[in-house]
Write an enzyme that holds these catalytic residues in place. Structure first.
Site, PDB file in Angstrom:
ATOM      1  NE  ARG A 149       6.950 -45.479 -12.853  1.00 33.40           N
ATOM      2  CZ  ARG A 149       6.401 -44.296 -13.093  1.00 33.40           C
ATOM      3  NH1 ARG A 149       5.567 -44.147 -14.114  1.00 33.40           N
ATOM      4  NH2 ARG A 149       6.676 -43.262 -12.340  1.00 33.40           N
ATOM      5  CE1 TYR A 162      14.428 -36.748 -19.768  1.00 32.96           C
ATOM      6  CE2 TYR A 162      16.506 -36.493 -20.940  1.00 32.96           C
ATOM      7  CZ  TYR A 162      15.645 -37.257 -20.161  1.00 32.96           C
ATOM      8  OH  TYR A 162      16.005 -38.513 -19.792  1.00 32.96           O
ATOM      9  CE  LYS A 202      -3.708  -0.454   2.485  1.00 31.67           C
ATOM     10  NZ  LYS A 202      -4.291  -0.688   3.818  1.00 31.67           N
ATOM     11  N   GLY A 247      -6.576 -10.754   8.255  1.00 31.04           N
ATOM     12  CA  GLY A 247      -6.163 -11.081   9.613  1.00 31.04           C
ATOM     13  C   GLY A 247      -5.258 -10.017  10.202  1.00 31.04           C
ATOM     14  NE  ARG A 274      -5.537  -4.549  -3.762  1.00 31.30           N
ATOM     15  CZ  ARG A 274      -6.134  -4.843  -2.651  1.00 31.30           C
ATOM     16  NH1 ARG A 274      -5.437  -5.081  -1.571  1.00 31.30           N
ATOM     17  NH2 ARG A 274      -7.438  -4.910  -2.577  1.00 31.30           N
ATOM     18  NE  ARG A 312      11.974 -47.819 -13.624  1.00 30.37           N
ATOM     19  CZ  ARG A 312      11.264 -47.254 -12.643  1.00 30.37           C
ATOM     20  NH1 ARG A 312      11.774 -46.240 -11.974  1.00 30.37           N
ATOM     21  NH2 ARG A 312      10.066 -47.678 -12.368  1.00 30.37           N
ATOM     22  CD  GLU A 323      16.387 -44.947  -9.010  1.00 26.09           C
ATOM     23  OE1 GLU A 323      15.255 -44.539  -8.730  1.00 26.09           O
ATOM     24  OE2 GLU A 323      16.592 -45.940  -9.731  1.00 26.09           O
ATOM     25  N   GLY A 356      16.135 -39.746 -10.777  1.00 27.83           N
ATOM     26  CA  GLY A 356      14.906 -40.298 -10.213  1.00 27.83           C
ATOM     27  C   GLY A 356      14.695 -39.596  -8.885  1.00 27.83           C
ATOM     28  CB  THR A 357      13.665 -36.129  -8.125  1.00 29.26           C
ATOM     29  OG1 THR A 357      12.471 -36.164  -8.909  1.00 29.26           O
ATOM     30  CG2 THR A 357      14.770 -35.462  -8.899  1.00 29.26           C
ATOM     31  CG  ASN A 358       9.290 -39.666  -7.269  1.00 29.18           C
ATOM     32  OD1 ASN A 358       9.266 -38.450  -7.195  1.00 29.18           O
ATOM     33  ND2 ASN A 358       8.480 -40.358  -8.049  1.00 29.18           N
TER      34      ASN A 358
HETATM   35  P1  ADP Z   1      -7.622  -2.058   3.387  1.00 30.09           P
HETATM   36  O1  ADP Z   1      -6.234  -2.523   3.399  1.00 30.09           O
HETATM   37  O2  ADP Z   1      -8.570  -2.898   4.165  1.00 30.09           O
HETATM   38  O3  ADP Z   1      -8.097  -1.760   2.001  1.00 30.09           O
HETATM   39  P2  ADP Z   1      -7.287   0.781   3.743  1.00 30.09           P
HETATM   40  O4  ADP Z   1      -6.120   1.247   4.517  1.00 30.09           O
HETATM   41  O5  ADP Z   1      -7.200   0.887   2.286  1.00 30.09           O
HETATM   42  O6  ADP Z   1      -7.645  -0.691   4.228  1.00 30.09           O
HETATM   43  O7  ADP Z   1      -8.539   1.576   4.257  1.00 30.09           O
HETATM   44  C1  ADP Z   1      -9.833   1.203   3.912  1.00 30.09           C
HETATM   45  C2  ADP Z   1     -10.598   2.381   3.409  1.00 30.09           C
HETATM   46  O8  ADP Z   1     -10.575   3.435   4.345  1.00 30.09           O
HETATM   47  C3  ADP Z   1     -10.044   2.995   2.147  1.00 30.09           C
HETATM   48  O9  ADP Z   1     -10.487   2.328   1.005  1.00 30.09           O
HETATM   49  C4  ADP Z   1     -10.623   4.379   2.199  1.00 30.09           C
HETATM   50  O10 ADP Z   1     -11.926   4.371   1.712  1.00 30.09           O
HETATM   51  C5  ADP Z   1     -10.631   4.661   3.677  1.00 30.09           C
HETATM   52  N1  ADP Z   1      -9.474   5.494   4.020  1.00 30.09           N
HETATM   53  C6  ADP Z   1      -8.245   5.113   4.385  1.00 30.09           C
HETATM   54  N2  ADP Z   1      -7.455   6.190   4.585  1.00 30.09           N
HETATM   55  C7  ADP Z   1      -8.205   7.262   4.321  1.00 30.09           C
HETATM   56  C8  ADP Z   1      -7.966   8.665   4.332  1.00 30.09           C
HETATM   57  N3  ADP Z   1      -6.779   9.170   4.655  1.00 30.09           N
HETATM   58  N4  ADP Z   1      -8.978   9.479   4.000  1.00 30.09           N
HETATM   59  C9  ADP Z   1     -10.180   8.957   3.670  1.00 30.09           C
HETATM   60  N5  ADP Z   1     -10.476   7.680   3.652  1.00 30.09           N
HETATM   61  C10 ADP Z   1      -9.505   6.821   3.964  1.00 30.09           C
HETATM   62 MG    MG Z   2      -7.797  -0.467   0.901  1.00 31.61          MG
HETATM   63 MG    MG Z   3      13.329 -45.286  -8.464  1.00 31.54          MG
END
Ligand code: ADP
Ligand code: MG
Ligand code: MG
Length: 880
Positions: free
Chosen positions: A562, A851, A8, A86, A322, A617, A744, A765-767
């Site tokens: 084989r 190969y 990010k 997470g 991204r 073989r 092998e 024969g990598t196995n």
């Molecule tokens: P995630 O990784 O879950 O996408 P983000 O860090 O992108 O989390 O934040 C989630 C949302 O929060 C963003 O898509 C945006 O809408 C809002 N957000 C994050 N930072 C700002 C900011 N500086 N101003 C306004 N909205 C924000």
């Molecule tokens: Mg986001």
């Molecule tokens: Mg063998």
């Protein structure tokens, strides 16, 4: 700089450099996080650096953090190298408190509603993500407030309602944390930053990293970004978008927008979003600007991007971008589209896809045109589409499978006792565990469909049923599981062959006008990969039929034929005669009877692979494997005696089985050792090969047999076999036949310089090499403890799935280098299952083998990965 700044942060900087409207901010590096995690305290100098950057930010915005009259607000956002569920989520509106909420309202032209809405969001997000206050509590309080207003829409809450909600939230916060909601703006920010650091080691994040094989020591960056407000009235809002359709690759407007909202509202389903196209009507200027930015991003990243943006009173702000995720099919289609648009070249297109994705496209698929509703969803742990009767115990699964039924083994989780049932089942479904659970690891090893961790399932093995939301599935009820998507369906979902396999089979064309877009993309990318790769790709095939299919899939010969199966079926009788022979004459009779049968097998295979090399073989497994099991023989002897019949043959076989019993058959009388101990056995096979070749050549064919001796550990073994084989080949008038050996046994790798004197080729024969290097037998260990080893991180992945570069790979390298030093034109190949594993193919390319050889279905995967490996190691690496 994604390693240092996280995905990010790196992309926010990138967008800033491109001159796009990104709110100002700063990124705390993953290095700082790592230092914090290692010592458990704030790294030296961090506070001072944050001070300095905060001051710069305050200057840029003309506001101060914590200023009651005109506060600077920021978001604190986690952002690791790889996006990871997470991890701590984002906290918005950091910097608000009881005093500055009024200042914010005043700055917004007296918009009190906006200010209290922002404040209640801060307490909610901060409480949940920084202090672990259960988020339902906040949600219930919000629902109560809406109910009191008789509405389900948060926009119907006015300033007074939101102000009351803030009070309720603060009480909830105090009740759960034992302290008041922090009023110091800087303290809010610092606590949020440390919470992001700590969330790297949250249980869910650790679990996810293990599943996705993301290293545990990368750490996360923290982004502190000045807030812009999508909740500042109807001319504000927030949205998400893709720069092109993630399924078809077509450029266009794909996204959702929500007016007068902040952050996650748009994906959280709080209110109904509108399609992004409608933004044109609401705010044409921002809409046009957004389109311009999307095309700028595409020409910068040269790929599909996803983006997050906010509009504050008619001003567009970019908050994230991204390179977007996509399905396996979309990856191929989009790569093709980008080539058509001149954004990338074909080399780069080859790098935009991978063998795992191609493999996914080759599995049979469920035909979802009837729109079946999934009953539950778990982790797609081992791909494929499996249909069968639900069965809750391994013995029962094995029993039904023997009776010809298709079954799905359903367990809470599996353990080594379930192995027989797992082998018998079409697929495996568990309610616990992820991609590294016992079920998942073993199923992948067996190439069996598996959905693990479908936690909506209440599995009751004792009563033979499972329940999902009141739906009960009992033993014998048919279910369908999709090991790619992790979905579970009730009933038999129809299965259809994959379009991509039909293309490889030659049933559909890839290069014609109007071809299926996926097939045509696969065709272009595969053709280019073939033109790039230095590794040849052969197949492991034992019959003419397999050989022919593999050839259609692009195999350039057979790397491992084989010969064991040529001793099975109605030929067992002859093998028994061979084993029981008391004189040389009896033995030779049995071998003479086998000779024409083997010759016919080879003729069929040489014809299917005419003009391409076929490595045969010589017989490898211990001979007792061809005899019936001991218990079975003991019973036949007893029965024959009881009935007063002649038990002599059964008794002789029983005695032979007892005599030939081995403690460790894997390390016993097999491979070249058999050939040296049983007179005439190898000679018969060599003669069958040579005569088959002569026969094919006589008919105008071009057979290219290669004779491969298994399990050689010392050059003397090979020399002995070789001397006799050369005589027989000359005698059969078969022309030149090259003779080589498998590598092998570790000793063979370590004495490869000597062995190369007697071998024209090596085939790894990598196995077996893996088994013997580690000292464990695959059949015994995969079900017994591999899951535990993976859990402990001793392996990232089973060394039978992907070559262990450090250990087994080192043996391969030594043997390749020393073998070539002794014989420069030594041909080098691989015939273990690793020959079709993407990671391992890259290694074999790096070592410079000639190969790889793999099962027919893996041939296209190996072709693609060999092409990718060539791009990767090309001097002017085109990637990027
Ligand atoms: P995630 O990784 O879950 O996408 P983000 O860090 O992108 O989390 O934040 C989630 C949302 O929060 C963003 O898509 C945006 O809408 C809002 N957000 C994050 N930072 C700002 C900011 N500086 N101003 C306004 N909205 C924000
Ligand atoms: Mg986001
Ligand atoms: Mg063998």
């Amino acid at each position: 700089m994604a390693d240092l700044l996280g995905g990010k942060g790196a992309n926010l900087s990138e967008m800033t450099n491109l001159g796009l409207p990104v709110p100002p901010g700063f990124t705390i590096t993953t290095e700082a996080c790592r230092a914090y995690l290692a010592t458990g305290r704030e790294p030296d100098g961090l506070r001072e650096e944050v001070d300095a950057h905060l001051r710069a930010l305050e200057e840029a915005r003309g506001k101060r953090l914590g200023d009651a009259a005109d506060p600077l607000l920021v978001s604190v956002r986690s952002g690791a190298r790889f996006s990871m569920p997470g991890m701590m989520e984002t906290v918005l509106n950091v910097g608000l408190n009881d005093a500055s909420v009024a200042g914010l309202a005043a700055q917004a032209g007296g918009d009190e509603r906006f200010a209290w809405d922002s404040y209640r969001r801060l307490i909610q997000m901060f409480g949940k993500t920084v202090c672990d206050v259960p988020s339902e509590e906040f949600e219930h309080a919000l629902d109560d407030a809406k109910r009191a207003r008789n509405t389900t829409n948060d926009l119907d809450l006015d300033a007074a309602d939101l102000r009351a909600l803030v009070d309720t939230y603060k009480k909830l916060f105090a009740k759960h944390t034992g302290r008041e909601f922090p009023q110091d703006a800087r303290e809010q920010m610092d606590l949020a930053i440390l919470a992001v650091f700590q969330s790297w080691n949250a249980e869910r994040a650790i679990l996810y990293r293990r599943q996705e094989r993301i290293p545990a020591d990368l750490g996360t960056a923290v982004n502190v970004v000045a807030m812009v407000f999508g909740n500042l009235g109807p001319d504000s809002g927030t949205g998400v978008a893709f720069t092109r359709d993630p399924a078809s690759g077509h450029q266009g407007i794909y996204g959702d927008y929500l007016a007068n909202a902040q952050g996650e509202d748009v994906v959280a389903g709080i209110r109904n979003t509108i399609p992004l196209q409608e933004l044109e009507r609401l705010d044409k200027r921002s809409y046009d600007e957004l389109l311009g930015i999307m095309s700028k991003l595409e020409s910068h990243y040269l790929d599909l991007c996803d983006i997050e943006f906010t509009i504050e009173q008619g001003k567009l702000w970019m908050l994230q971008t991204r390179v977007g995720k996509r399905t396996a099919a979309a990856a191929f289609i989009i790569a093709g589209q980008l080539v058509d648009e001149g954004l990338i070249d074909l080399d780069e297109a080859v790098m935009r896809v991978n063998g795992e994705q191609l493999g996914q496209l080759m599995f049979p698929r469920f035909d979802l045109s009837g729109d079946p509703k999934p009953l539950a969803r778990g982790v797609g742990a081992s791909p494929g589409a499996a249909v069968g009767k639900a069965v809750f115990g391994a013995p029962r699964a094995a029993e039904l499978a023997r009776a010809g039924e298709q079954v799905i083994l359903v367990r809470r989780e599996t353990n080594p006792d379930d192995l027989a049932g797992m082998i018998a089942a079409q697929g495996i479904l568990t309610s616990r565990g992820g991609k590294t659970s016992h079920a998942a690891v073993v199923a992948r090893g067996m190439g069996k469909t598996c959905v693990s961790g479908a936690d909506a399932l209440e599995v009751d093995t004792r009563n033979g049923k499972f329940t999902v939301d009141g739906t009960v599935i009992r033993e014998g009820d048919v279910i369908s599981i999709d090991g790619t998507t992790g979905k579970v369906y009730v009933g038999a979902v129809p299965v259809q062959p994959s379009e991509v396999v039909r293309y490889f089979e030659g049933d559909v064309a890839g290069d014609q006008e109007g071809a299926d877009p996926l097939v045509s993309a696969v065709h272009r990318i595969m053709s280019h990969a073939d033109s790039l790769r230095q590794l040849r790709v052969r197949t492991n095939a034992d019959t003419g039929q397999d050989a022919a299919r593999a050839r259609r899939f692009g195999a350039e010969g057979i790397g491992l034929c084989r010969t064991e199966h040529m001793f099975l079926g109605d030929r067992r009788e002859l093998v028994e005669r061979l084993i029981l022979a008391r004189t040389d004459g009896e033995r030779q009779d049995a071998l003479d009877a086998l000779l024409p049968l083997q010759r016919a097998d080879f003729v069929e295979i040489f014809e299917a692979m005419d003009g391409l090399p076929v490595t045969v073989r010589l017989i490898d497994p211990p001979l007792h494997e061809f005899l019936p099991p001991l218990e079975e023989l003991a019973v036949s002897v007893a029965v024959a005696r009881e009935r007063g019949e002649d038990a002599a043959k059964a008794e002789a076989l029983l005695a032979a089985v007892r005599r030939m019993h081995e403690q460790n058959p894997m390390l016993g009388l097999r491979g070249v050792r058999l050939g040296l101990v049983i007179p005439g056995l190898f000679a018969m096979q060599v003669r069958a090969i040579a005569e088959a070749a002569a026969e094919c050549a006589g008919r105008g064919g071009n057979p290219l047999p290669e004779i491969m001796v298994p399990l050689v550990g010392a050059v003397q073994e090979l020399e002995t076999v070789r001397a006799e084989a050369e005589r027989i080949v000359a005698d059969a008038g078969a022309g030149a036949v090259s003779i080589g050996t498998m590598i092998e046994v570790p000793r063979a790798a370590l004495t490869s310089g000597q062995i190369a004197e007697a071998a024209e080729f090596f085939s790894f024969g990598t196995n077996d090499l893996t088994q013997m290097a580690w000292g464990f037998s695959r059949d015994d260990v995969e079900g017994a403890f591999f899951w535990r080893y993976i859990e402990l991180g001793i392996f990232g992945i089973s060394p039978f799935e992907s070559l262990d570069r450090d250990g087994v790979g080192r043996l391969v390298r030594i043997a390749a280098d020393e073998g070539r030093a002794a014989r420069p034109d030594l041909k080098l190949g691989v015939c273990g299952e690793h020959g079709g594993d993407p990671e391992s193919v890259h290694f074999f390319h790096e070592v410079g083998l000639d190969y790889v050889s793999c099962s027919p279905f893996r041939v296209p995967i190996a072709r693609l990965e060999a092409g990718r490996a060539a791009v990767e190691t090309a001097p002017s690496a085109a990637a990027g």
